[in-house]
Design a protein around this motif. Structure first.
Motif, PDB file in Angstrom:
ATOM      1  N   VAL A 110      -6.592 -10.490   3.190  1.00 35.94           N
ATOM      2  CA  VAL A 110      -7.189  -9.394   3.967  1.00 35.94           C
ATOM      3  C   VAL A 110      -6.142  -8.803   4.906  1.00 35.94           C
ATOM      4  N   TYR A 111      -5.496  -9.669   5.661  1.00 34.68           N
ATOM      5  CA  TYR A 111      -4.492  -9.222   6.636  1.00 34.68           C
ATOM      6  C   TYR A 111      -3.368  -8.442   5.954  1.00 34.68           C
ATOM      7  N   HIS A 112      -2.758  -9.042   4.944  1.00 32.99           N
ATOM      8  CA  HIS A 112      -1.596  -8.406   4.315  1.00 32.99           C
ATOM      9  C   HIS A 112      -1.984  -7.115   3.602  1.00 32.99           C
ATOM     10  N   ALA A 113      -3.162  -7.099   2.979  1.00 28.67           N
ATOM     11  CA  ALA A 113      -3.604  -5.890   2.276  1.00 28.67           C
ATOM     12  C   ALA A 113      -3.832  -4.744   3.260  1.00 28.67           C
ATOM     13  N   VAL A 114      -4.536  -5.008   4.360  1.00 35.42           N
ATOM     14  CA  VAL A 114      -4.826  -3.960   5.343  1.00 35.42           C
ATOM     15  C   VAL A 114      -3.558  -3.518   6.055  1.00 35.42           C
ATOM     16  N   HIS A 115      -2.726  -4.477   6.443  1.00 34.65           N
ATOM     17  CA  HIS A 115      -1.477  -4.122   7.133  1.00 34.65           C
ATOM     18  C   HIS A 115      -0.583  -3.279   6.233  1.00 34.65           C
ATOM     19  N   ASN A 116      -0.437  -3.680   4.992  1.00 40.60           N
ATOM     20  CA  ASN A 116       0.393  -2.936   4.045  1.00 40.60           C
ATOM     21  C   ASN A 116      -0.191  -1.553   3.798  1.00 40.60           C
ATOM     22  N   TYR A 117      -1.503  -1.460   3.704  1.00 42.92           N
ATOM     23  CA  TYR A 117      -2.165  -0.165   3.492  1.00 42.92           C
ATOM     24  C   TYR A 117      -1.895   0.776   4.663  1.00 42.92           C
ATOM     25  N   CYS A 118      -2.045   0.259   5.881  1.00 40.53           N
ATOM     26  CA  CYS A 118      -1.826   1.100   7.063  1.00 40.53           C
ATOM     27  C   CYS A 118      -0.382   1.575   7.160  1.00 40.53           C
TER      28      CYS A 118
ATOM     29  N   VAL B 200       2.160   1.467   4.678  1.00 39.82           N
ATOM     30  CA  VAL B 200       2.767   2.099   3.488  1.00 39.82           C
ATOM     31  C   VAL B 200       1.893   3.222   2.935  1.00 39.82           C
ATOM     32  N   ASP B 201       0.689   2.892   2.482  1.00 39.03           N
ATOM     33  CA  ASP B 201      -0.147   3.885   1.811  1.00 39.03           C
ATOM     34  C   ASP B 201      -0.582   5.011   2.744  1.00 39.03           C
ATOM     35  N   LEU B 202      -0.835   4.667   4.022  1.00 41.46           N
ATOM     36  CA  LEU B 202      -1.269   5.695   4.957  1.00 41.46           C
ATOM     37  C   LEU B 202      -0.102   6.316   5.713  1.00 41.46           C
ATOM     38  N   SER B 203       0.460   5.577   6.647  1.00 44.48           N
ATOM     39  CA  SER B 203       1.454   6.140   7.571  1.00 44.48           C
ATOM     40  C   SER B 203       2.663   6.719   6.862  1.00 44.48           C
ATOM     41  N   ALA B 204       3.204   5.987   5.900  1.00 43.97           N
ATOM     42  CA  ALA B 204       4.448   6.419   5.255  1.00 43.97           C
ATOM     43  C   ALA B 204       4.211   7.377   4.091  1.00 43.97           C
ATOM     44  N   PHE B 205       2.954   7.640   3.750  1.00 45.24           N
ATOM     45  CA  PHE B 205       2.702   8.543   2.627  1.00 45.24           C
ATOM     46  C   PHE B 205       1.649   9.582   2.988  1.00 45.24           C
ATOM     47  N   TYR B 206       0.405   9.231   2.879  1.00 39.79           N
ATOM     48  CA  TYR B 206      -0.653  10.234   3.005  1.00 39.79           C
ATOM     49  C   TYR B 206      -0.676  10.907   4.374  1.00 39.79           C
ATOM     50  N   LEU B 207      -0.673  10.114   5.436  1.00 35.33           N
ATOM     51  CA  LEU B 207      -0.759  10.709   6.777  1.00 35.33           C
ATOM     52  C   LEU B 207       0.460  11.565   7.078  1.00 35.33           C
TER      53      LEU B 207
END
Length: 930
Positions: A708-716, A718-725
């Motif tokens: 849970v921790y690693h998935a959410v942290h990585n999502y925030c 990589v997937d969000l901050s460094a890409f979509y946002l």
């Protein structure tokens, strides 16, 4: 003109810094004001039950890091289950009897338990235990643990004690309870017997001696001028020696060593020779161990025979292969002695001092007597070798003092009576991690009978009467039912306050002699593991007190040491009484260590106080730490690790802050954009979100909180901050406020925030509460984030073709970003918006990029992108290794727009807005016409 006023800049009252130490107590007060626990229970009433049964900690001090790990793990399970559609009550409990409480009460209150009236002493212990239970309750709540703190269970509750009596009675009824003389672990410091679960091993330096037992009657096998040599590290047990055990199949030799004819195992002769510093060892004869059976030797310093017997337990790992046997001081000695009808001698009192049976050593403390016994052996000229050995030795887990085996009359539960049922039950339980199954299986399979009696005052008494006429013990359905009723009404204090004849059922007559009506009562109390091991019935099956619970539990969750402790005792009582295990799943976690893997201790100065961390950094930092590591092994914590966790927390918090800041004017009911109207990038973002939801929900189901921790942290990150946002900032800030493109991005941001706040609530209980108060909601705003449900996976969003396409786009973007970084390092550009990018593509890459040509500058966050055939790529273009792609970066032509900061050749084409690009000029005009 100040064009900043036309930008949709983020706005939020949600603070950038957590300031958790100040905010968390405010949130705790709010939860208490709204009665959050009961609100959650009310919301889930009637749903499928999920029962996590709390293993009770001892109520005898402030909580430590191990408590924190355990309680936060439990809280994450319960919070997840209650948000996943289960009725998941959590009733915390405390172990309030026994040695730990008694010791601390004596120490803290300055009591001499031998001089204080038992009822008065028990009252002091009760007050002490309840005081610390209250303190620990407040400390657990400070960690954000949600539970029924107003109605916890204590093992001292009258109803609890009454149930425990019933459990004991049921086991006695089935013939599992008996009294016997057997060697048990004994702590002289605490003056009580100990169970295996109360013993821990630590290094100890002991004497290592080789002793001659002269042959008295060689039975025609051994000459009578020879001696059998034994080796021992416990000289103090020699006064209780009655035999010497040899293995029937080993080879033994009669050897001449230092002028003495001695008998030792052939396989250990050379080791023995070196140990006694002999130059030679001449073999005179060889025998099989079975030939030596019933040879009679003389005790080296007591007027007593020592019989040579056969024993399969003898090994060739160390010593001489001839094992000194004292049935009163060892389990194997006791068992083999029983076969030969040997006497059981244990000349020690409760304080570990030799009694009159110990002869000249009378009054000496057991371990202190080693020196005197060795001197006696020297004087008798039977000591062949003397040294020291450092080895693992049993210690009391409470006082940390060395303990010993001592044969005394104790009450036992016969594990053989229900062993096979218990082993079968183990196989029906799910063990997390899986190795726990074999561990407890092996423990139960090889476990001896359970010593359930303790020589203490603060505990549940063993409910047995003795007939003063015939001396026999009386434990019947009638006596058990009567005592159970008395304990339920008055608590177990009544046993100590009243005479046996007042406690016995009216008209009781001894069923052994048929005439005894005068009784005395048992003075021993029950092992505290019997107390806590009865909790499954005393708590889960107690509808008068906790109607919301049910038996058996869905989950037991404790440290891995509980395989021999609470898991084991609970299994034993449950199988013995019901034939079934008390739990469906058992989860075990490791221990807390420092970053070097060392156990935390005050002497090393590496202890981390969880309460200080709460005061300095906040409980959510500790909760995040608990979720970050794989609990199946030991968990490390130090200041460096805390800094890393705090940085991870900051990134998650800042992500939430960005989402909140850009939703300030978004109403999810009015402004939400339908999925089929969303730009493809937004649909990709929703796909990634729902992949995360699917992964996290599965991780919660499988108790994999580190996932849970690693998935959410990585999502925030990589997937969000460094890409979509990063990509949509331009849309969010510069597009018309109510435009489809901005509302589409906000729709995604809302979906992301709404899912994240739910997924993170079991972990970041305080932070998510704070986020929920600031975020927009669709419909009614509930009193707490904990009243929300877990998000559901929308399968429509999991588009395999879309994922495949965007995996390729990600690969292309990675090459472009790499080229931009090279250009930045070579001073060609400053930030990415100063860049113009020429893409040269062929094949599938060209086919993929052509329809997206107008979106590429947004995707790469540059001012201009030109797409051309790969054949036109100049030599200076950077070629991708695995793609038909080349990238050339150069300064973007045109002038920087004052509003969007992108470079455009038509900046100033609108005379009214000379510093804006055409797009921004149009948007600004819309602002002024609204």
């Amino acid at each position: 003109m100040d064009y900043s006023k036309t930008l949709n800049l983020p706005q939020t009252d949600f603070p950038m810094r957590g300031n958790l130490p100040q905010r968390e107590p405010e949130i705790l007060r709010y939860w208490k004001e709204i009665d959050l626990y009961n609100k959650v229970q009310e919301k889930n009433r009637g749903k499928t039950k999920y029962i996590l049964h709390d293993g009770p900690p001892y109520a005898n001090g402030h909580i430590h890091l191990g408590h924190t790990l355990n309680k936060v793990l439990k809280d994450m399970v319960v919070k997840y289950r209650s948000m996943a559609g289960y009725d998941a009550p959590y009733v915390p409990g405390w172990d309030t009897h026994g040695l730990p409480i008694e010791q601390q009460a004596i120490k803290q209150l300055g009591i001499n338990r031998h001089q204080v009236n038992p009822v008065e002493f028990r009252a002091k212990c009760r007050d002490y235990a309840l005081q610390w239970a209250k303190i620990q309750s407040e400390e657990f709540q400070r960690l954000g643990v949600r539970g029924d703190w107003d109605r916890p269970y204590y093992t001292l509750l009258p109803q609890y004690e009454a149930t425990q009596i019933r459990v004991f009675g049921e086991m006695a009824k089935k013939g599992y309870i008996y009294k016997g003389l057997k060697p048990v672990y004994w702590c002289a410091s605490c003056e009580t017997a100990l169970a295996e679960a109360e013993v821990e091993y630590a290094d100890k330096t002991s004497p290592s001696i080789y002793v001659k037992f002269p042959v008295k009657d060689g039975k025609g096998v051994l000459p009578e001028d020879a001696a059998v040599v034994i080796w021992t590290t416990t000289p103090w047990t020699l006064p209780a020696n009655v035999a010497i055990a040899v293995h029937p199949e080993f080879d033994y030799v009669l050897a001449l060593v230092k002028g003495h004819k001695v008998v030792v195992a052939k396989g250990l002769l050379e080791t023995f020779r070196q140990a006694v510093e002999a130059e030679t060892a001449e073999i005179l004869a060889t025998y099989k161990g079975e030939q030596l059976e019933r040879v009679v030797c003389r005790h080296p310093f007591v007027d007593r025979d020592s019989l040579v017997i056969l024993g399969e337990h003898v090994t060739l790992e160390a010593g001489t292969g001839a094992v000194h046997t004292a049935p009163g001081h060892g389990e194997e000695d006791f068992l083999v002695g029983k076969q030969y009808g040997l006497p059981v001698l244990a000349p020690l009192d409760n304080r570990g001092r030799f009694t009159a049976e110990g002869g000249k050593f009378q009054g000496q403390f057991v371990l202190d007597a080693n020196k005197a016994i060795i001197e006696e052996l020297k004087e008798k000229d039977v000591l062949m070798g003397h040294g020291q050995i450092k080895h693992q030795y049993p210690h009391c887990w409470r006082c940390k003092q060395p303990i010993f085996f001592r044969a005394t009359e104790q009450w036992f539960a016969s594990v053989d009576g229900f062993r096979q049922e218990a082993l079968k039950a183990i196989r029906s339980v799910k063990w997390v991690p899986a190795w726990g199954e074999d561990r407890i299986y092996n423990m139960v399979e090889g476990r001896g009978d359970w010593c359930v009696s303790r020589q203490r005052t603060w505990g549940v008494p063993i409910p047995i009467f003795y007939c003063n006429d015939c001396g026999k013990e009386i434990i019947t359905e009638e006596t058990i039912a009567h005592i159970e009723k008395l304990f339920k009404e008055h608590g177990s204090d009544i046993w100590f306050a009243k005479d046996a004849n007042e406690l016995a059922p009216p008209g009781l007559t001894c069923h052994h002699c048929g005439q005894g009506k005068d009784f005395r009562k048992e003075t021993d109390t029950m092992d505290v593991w019997f107390d806590s091991g009865s909790s499954h019935l005393a708590v889960l099956d107690q509808p008068e007190l906790w109607p919301e619970l049910r038996w058996p539990a869905d989950l037991y969750l404790e440290g891995s040491d509980q395989h021999r402790g609470w898991f084991n005792s609970s299994l034993s009582t449950s199988v013995a009484v019901t034939g079934k295990p008390p739990y469906k799943t058992v989860l075990t976690h490791g221990f807390t260590v420092d970053e070097k893997g060392r156990k935390m201790s005050k002497s090393l100065g590496n202890v981390v106080d969880p309460l200080k961390i709460c005061d300095q950094m906040g409980a959510d930092i500790l909760r995040l730490w608990v979720s970050s590591a794989d609990y199946r092994s030991d968990l490390a914590l130090s200041q460096n690790i805390l800094k890393q966790i705090a940085e991870s927390y900051r990134k998650i918090r800042n992500t939430a802050r960005f989402l909140l800041g850009n939703l300030y004017d978004f109403d999810p009911v009015k402004d939400k954009v339908a999925y089929d109207q969303l730009p493809e990038l937004d649909r990709v973002a929703l796909m990634e979100l729902h992949k995360l939801i699917k992964q996290v929900l599965a991780a919660y189901e499988n108790y994999e909180f580190h996932v849970v921790y690693h998935a959410v942290h990585n999502y925030c990150v990589v997937d969000l901050s460094a890409f979509y946002l990063d990509i949509i900032k331009d849309r969010l800030y510069t597009a018309p406020p109510a435009s489809l493109e901005r509302r589409a991005a906000q729709t995604v941001l809302f979906e992301v925030l709404d899912a994240l706040v739910r997924l993170l609530t079991p972990v970041l209980a305080f932070t998510t509460e704070e986020i929920y108060k600031h975020m927009p909601v669709a419909g009614e705003r509930l009193a707490s984030v904990q009243l929300l449900d877990m998000p559901e996976v929308n399968m429509e969003y999991l588009d395999a073709e879309l994922e495949k396409k965007w995996d390729k786009i990600h690969a292309i973007r990675k090459e472009v970003l790499k080229a931009l970084e090279m250009a930045r390092q070579n001073k060609v550009i400053g930030n990415a918006l100063e860049a113009g990018v020429d893409l040269y593509a062929a094949g599938e890459v060209e086919e993929l990029l052509k329809p997206m040509a107008g979106e590429l500058s947004t995707l790469f966050i540059v001012s201009r992108v030109n797409l051309q055939p790969l054949s036109a790529a100049p030599a200076e273009a950077v070629k991708a290794e695995d793609l038909d792609l080349a990238v050339k970066v150069s300064p973007a032509p045109g002038t920087k727009c004052e509003r969007c900061w992108m470079y455009h050749e038509e900046v100033g084409s609108d005379a009214e807005h000379a510093t804006l690009c055409p797009r921004c000029a149009r948007v600004v005009k819309e602002y002024h016409t609204v």
